[in-house]
Design a protein around this motif. Structure first.
Motif, PDB file in Angstrom:
ATOM      1  N   GLY A  71     -48.586  -7.401  25.165  1.00 43.54           N
ATOM      2  CA  GLY A  71     -48.592  -8.806  25.545  1.00 43.54           C
ATOM      3  C   GLY A  71     -49.737  -9.613  24.969  1.00 43.54           C
ATOM      4  N   ALA A  72     -50.918  -8.991  24.788  1.00 40.23           N
ATOM      5  CA  ALA A  72     -52.093  -9.753  24.381  1.00 40.23           C
ATOM      6  C   ALA A  72     -52.043 -10.211  22.928  1.00 40.23           C
ATOM      7  N   TYR A  73     -51.103  -9.664  22.161  1.00 38.17           N
ATOM      8  CA  TYR A  73     -50.992 -10.068  20.756  1.00 38.17           C
ATOM      9  C   TYR A  73     -50.787 -11.567  20.597  1.00 38.17           C
ATOM     10  N   VAL A  74     -50.203 -12.217  21.601  1.00 31.18           N
ATOM     11  CA  VAL A  74     -49.792 -13.611  21.450  1.00 31.18           C
ATOM     12  C   VAL A  74     -50.980 -14.515  21.129  1.00 31.18           C
ATOM     13  N   THR A  75     -52.149 -14.193  21.679  1.00 37.17           N
ATOM     14  CA  THR A  75     -53.348 -14.967  21.332  1.00 37.17           C
ATOM     15  C   THR A  75     -54.401 -14.119  20.642  1.00 37.17           C
ATOM     16  N   HIS A  76     -54.276 -12.756  20.746  1.00 40.80           N
ATOM     17  CA  HIS A  76     -55.315 -11.897  20.184  1.00 40.80           C
ATOM     18  C   HIS A  76     -56.659 -12.324  20.788  1.00 40.80           C
ATOM     19  N   ASP A  77     -57.798 -11.991  20.171  1.00 39.05           N
ATOM     20  CA  ASP A  77     -59.075 -12.461  20.696  1.00 39.05           C
ATOM     21  C   ASP A  77     -60.180 -12.248  19.669  1.00 39.05           C
ATOM     22  N   HIS A  78     -61.393 -12.637  20.053  1.00 40.68           N
ATOM     23  CA  HIS A  78     -62.563 -12.453  19.193  1.00 40.68           C
ATOM     24  C   HIS A  78     -63.387 -11.246  19.616  1.00 40.68           C
ATOM     25  N   GLY A  79     -62.858 -10.409  20.508  1.00 44.69           N
ATOM     26  CA  GLY A  79     -63.656  -9.325  21.040  1.00 44.69           C
ATOM     27  C   GLY A  79     -62.935  -8.005  21.058  1.00 44.69           C
ATOM     28  N   PHE A  80     -62.477  -7.582  22.247  1.00 46.73           N
ATOM     29  CA  PHE A  80     -61.908  -6.255  22.436  1.00 46.73           C
ATOM     30  C   PHE A  80     -60.731  -5.996  21.502  1.00 46.73           C
ATOM     31  N   TYR A  81     -59.738  -6.879  21.498  1.00 42.26           N
ATOM     32  CA  TYR A  81     -58.552  -6.627  20.682  1.00 42.26           C
ATOM     33  C   TYR A  81     -58.830  -6.822  19.196  1.00 42.26           C
ATOM     34  N   GLN A  82     -59.814  -7.641  18.861  1.00 45.54           N
ATOM     35  CA  GLN A  82     -60.199  -7.756  17.457  1.00 45.54           C
ATOM     36  C   GLN A  82     -60.627  -6.403  16.909  1.00 45.54           C
ATOM     37  N   GLY A  83     -61.220  -5.573  17.796  1.00 48.24           N
ATOM     38  CA  GLY A  83     -61.700  -4.284  17.355  1.00 48.24           C
ATOM     39  C   GLY A  83     -60.680  -3.166  17.418  1.00 48.24           C
ATOM     40  N   VAL A  84     -59.671  -3.283  18.311  1.00 51.17           N
ATOM     41  CA  VAL A  84     -58.768  -2.145  18.493  1.00 51.17           C
ATOM     42  C   VAL A  84     -57.316  -2.418  18.099  1.00 51.17           C
ATOM     43  N   LEU A 110     -52.869  -3.994  14.191  1.00 48.82           N
ATOM     44  CA  LEU A 110     -52.647  -4.868  13.048  1.00 48.82           C
ATOM     45  C   LEU A 110     -53.959  -5.323  12.428  1.00 48.82           C
ATOM     46  N   ASN A 111     -55.056  -5.145  13.139  1.00 48.89           N
ATOM     47  CA  ASN A 111     -56.366  -5.432  12.564  1.00 48.89           C
ATOM     48  C   ASN A 111     -57.073  -4.151  12.120  1.00 48.89           C
ATOM     49  N   ARG A 112     -56.366  -3.023  12.261  1.00 44.59           N
ATOM     50  CA  ARG A 112     -56.861  -1.736  11.763  1.00 44.59           C
ATOM     51  C   ARG A 112     -56.004  -1.210  10.613  1.00 44.59           C
ATOM     52  N   GLY A 113     -55.145  -2.086  10.065  1.00 44.20           N
ATOM     53  CA  GLY A 113     -54.382  -1.691   8.898  1.00 44.20           C
ATOM     54  C   GLY A 113     -52.992  -1.178   9.154  1.00 44.20           C
ATOM     55  N   ALA A 114     -52.475  -1.314  10.399  1.00 48.24           N
ATOM     56  CA  ALA A 114     -51.128  -0.818  10.704  1.00 48.24           C
ATOM     57  C   ALA A 114     -50.032  -1.779  10.249  1.00 48.24           C
ATOM     58  N   GLY A 115     -50.412  -2.874   9.676  1.00 46.10           N
ATOM     59  CA  GLY A 115     -49.453  -3.828   9.134  1.00 46.10           C
ATOM     60  C   GLY A 115     -50.117  -4.615   8.030  1.00 46.10           C
ATOM     61  N   PRO A 116     -49.331  -5.290   7.210  1.00 37.52           N
ATOM     62  CA  PRO A 116     -49.921  -6.008   6.078  1.00 37.52           C
ATOM     63  C   PRO A 116     -50.663  -7.277   6.474  1.00 37.52           C
ATOM     64  N   VAL A 117     -50.400  -7.791   7.685  1.00 37.94           N
ATOM     65  CA  VAL A 117     -50.982  -9.065   8.108  1.00 37.94           C
ATOM     66  C   VAL A 117     -51.681  -8.880   9.446  1.00 37.94           C
ATOM     67  N   PRO A 118     -52.962  -9.201   9.555  1.00 37.70           N
ATOM     68  CA  PRO A 118     -53.654  -9.076  10.842  1.00 37.70           C
ATOM     69  C   PRO A 118     -53.309 -10.230  11.776  1.00 37.70           C
ATOM     70  N   LEU A 119     -53.586 -10.029  13.046  1.00 37.90           N
ATOM     71  CA  LEU A 119     -53.451 -11.098  14.028  1.00 37.90           C
ATOM     72  C   LEU A 119     -54.658 -12.033  13.953  1.00 37.90           C
ATOM     73  N   LYS A 120     -54.497 -13.238  14.514  1.00 37.99           N
ATOM     74  CA  LYS A 120     -55.572 -14.235  14.489  1.00 37.99           C
ATOM     75  C   LYS A 120     -55.958 -14.629  15.915  1.00 37.99           C
ATOM     76  N   PRO A 121     -57.256 -14.761  16.196  1.00 36.36           N
ATOM     77  CA  PRO A 121     -57.661 -15.255  17.513  1.00 36.36           C
ATOM     78  C   PRO A 121     -57.182 -16.692  17.714  1.00 36.36           C
ATOM     79  N   ALA A 122     -56.515 -16.936  18.840  1.00 38.54           N
ATOM     80  CA  ALA A 122     -55.965 -18.269  19.101  1.00 38.54           C
ATOM     81  C   ALA A 122     -56.658 -18.987  20.245  1.00 38.54           C
ATOM     82  N   LEU A 123     -57.552 -18.321  20.960  1.00 38.47           N
ATOM     83  CA  LEU A 123     -58.246 -18.933  22.095  1.00 38.47           C
ATOM     84  C   LEU A 123     -59.662 -19.340  21.696  1.00 38.47           C
ATOM     85  N   LEU A 124     -60.052 -20.540  22.119  1.00 33.19           N
ATOM     86  CA  LEU A 124     -61.412 -21.010  21.886  1.00 33.19           C
ATOM     87  C   LEU A 124     -61.858 -21.813  23.099  1.00 33.19           C
TER      88      LEU A 124
END
Length: 429
Positions: A292-305, A308-322
């Motif tokens: 579920g958290a993919y929808v906004t991703h984040d600048h912290g916990f999910y950015q690290g784990v 899609l930001n560890r190479g499991a897909g060609p395009v990483p997710l982007k943090p959407a909350l500010l």
């Protein structure tokens, strides 16, 4: 229809007033839709801080990337709606092919049903008689409503059966429609779920024998077994998923449907989950991710784990909350106090990350060398270099960690393109 789009559209008819943090006072009395149509500027449009916003481009990017990723791997997606509790975002996920929406408790399911979400997974065992009575009525009233929840104990099966067949509910006999259930496999040290395969088989046997329940699959959750992307954590997840797979095959004579559901997957290890759920299998299954958290991703916990930001897909997710918060005090060199606290931002999986500063001239620039050291109820402690030019009255843009504990703090969240507000998202917690 997977969600009542008229009901979702009606959100824009709600009146904006003092109940909604951060909104311009001159918008009070206007509808949400009218405020969105103003395309007001976040800086000059009367919004007050602190304020959390959603970036439109990042939001759309994440929705599209995850939908494509799941489709390419042949897995269905029932995103956990507890992340946002925002029907407008549910609709966007369903429009992109989401199979259903996951909930954590009865009150969340009631929100979903207020917007006629057609297919719901409740990722918990439901043993509350009042909740089961409401559910039985909802299933009887709407033949298109598809619902399933977890069971992880024989006692739980017995309590559900007792409530649904009348001993507690006052009903006569079995409900008009049985409640679909999935046996949940847990693991030592995890959350809910049976702790071993033998216990899971006993629960499945009890569920299949219940006149009020229908055994439709196996469920699990790997996220509580690991908290980073280290080799040991990834191995722990793989070991758990192997046991989940074994259970699915072991129960193949017990399912009461032709195509049992197999579901797991938080937002940290869904690549490993998808690899297992996609098969091959010795029986036809319906593989469902619940990230579920993919929808906004984040600048912290999910950015690290996030996979899609560890190479499991060609395009990483982007943090959407500010979050935007104003500097209200510079009481000593190297310290600024911001008007943003625990009631406004998440802090359970990492503190906010200072990214930007906007001065009196309205110009935004990167904020280097700054660090949030702690949050109080209504203040952020921001450590700054001793020669920092940050002043009282400046605005600080903060990235956030763990979106699941951000959305619950905001009932109405502006969606922005740059600094232009193009929409507003309503939450229901």
């Amino acid at each position: 229809m997977d969600i009542d789009r008229d009901a979702v559209a009606a959100i824009r008819s709600e009146r904006v007033d003092w109940r909604f943090k951060g909104m311009p006072s001159d918008a009070f009395g206007s509808t949400v839709g009218e405020l969105a149509e103003r395309r007001a500027d976040l800086v000059t449009g009367g919004f007050v801080g602190p304020l959390v916003v959603l970036d439109q481009e990042a939001l759309e990017h994440n929705l599209d990337v995850m939908a494509a990723w799941c489709a390419e791997r042949g897995v269905l997606l029932a995103p956990h709606g507890k992340t946002t509790m925002a029907p407008q975002l549910f609709a966007a996920q369903l429009e992109r092919g989401a199979w259903g929406i996951t909930a954590a408790n009865t009150s969340q399911v009631r929100v979903y049903r207020a917007f006629r979400v057609r297919r719901v997974l409740l990722a918990n065992e439901l043993v509350d008689p009042a909740g089961l009575r409401w559910l039985a009525d909802e299933l009887a009233a709407d033949p298109d409503f598809e619902f399933a929840c977890w069971v992880d104990s024989v006692e739980g099966v017995e309590r559900m059966t007792e409530a649904l067949t009348g001993a507690l509910s006052g009903a006569l006999g079995a409900p008009a429609r049985p409640v679909d259930v999935l046996v949940e496999l847990g693991a030592p040290g995890g959350r809910t779920g049976t702790r071993d395969l033998a216990a899971a088989r006993a629960v499945a046997e009890a569920a299949a024998a219940s006149p009020a329940l229908r055994l439709v699959g196996v469920a699990g959750y790997e996220g509580s077994l690991a908290h980073d992307a280290s080799p040991g954590s990834l191995a722990a997840v793989d070991g758990y998923l192997a046991a989940l797979r074994e259970l699915v095959h072991d129960l193949r004579g017990s399912y009461e449907v032709d195509e049992p559901i197999v579901t797991a997957g938080g937002s940290a290890y869904f690549d490993q989950v998808a690899a297992v759920l996609a098969g091959p299998w010795e029986l036809p299954v319906r593989p469902v991710l619940r990230s579920g958290a993919y929808v906004t991703h984040d600048h912290g916990f999910y950015q690290g784990v996030s996979p899609l930001n560890r190479g499991a897909g060609p395009v990483p997710l982007k943090p959407a909350l500010l979050a935007w918060a104003q500097v209200v005090s510079r009481p000593e060199p190297g310290l600024a106090l911001l008007v943003l606290g625990k009631r406004d931002a998440s802090f359970d999986e990492g503190l906010p990350v200072p990214l930007l500063v906007r001065g009196a001239d309205g110009e935004q620039r990167a904020l280097d060398g700054a660090e949030v050291t702690s949050l109080a109820d209504q203040h952020t402690f921001l450590a700054l270099p001793e020669d920092s030019t940050v002043r009282v009255g400046d605005w600080i843009g903060l990235g956030l960690s763990h979106p699941c504990t951000v959305f619950d703090k905001w009932q109405l969240i502006p969606v922005v393109e740059g600094t232009t507000v193009v929409d507003l998202v309503r939450t229901y917690f």
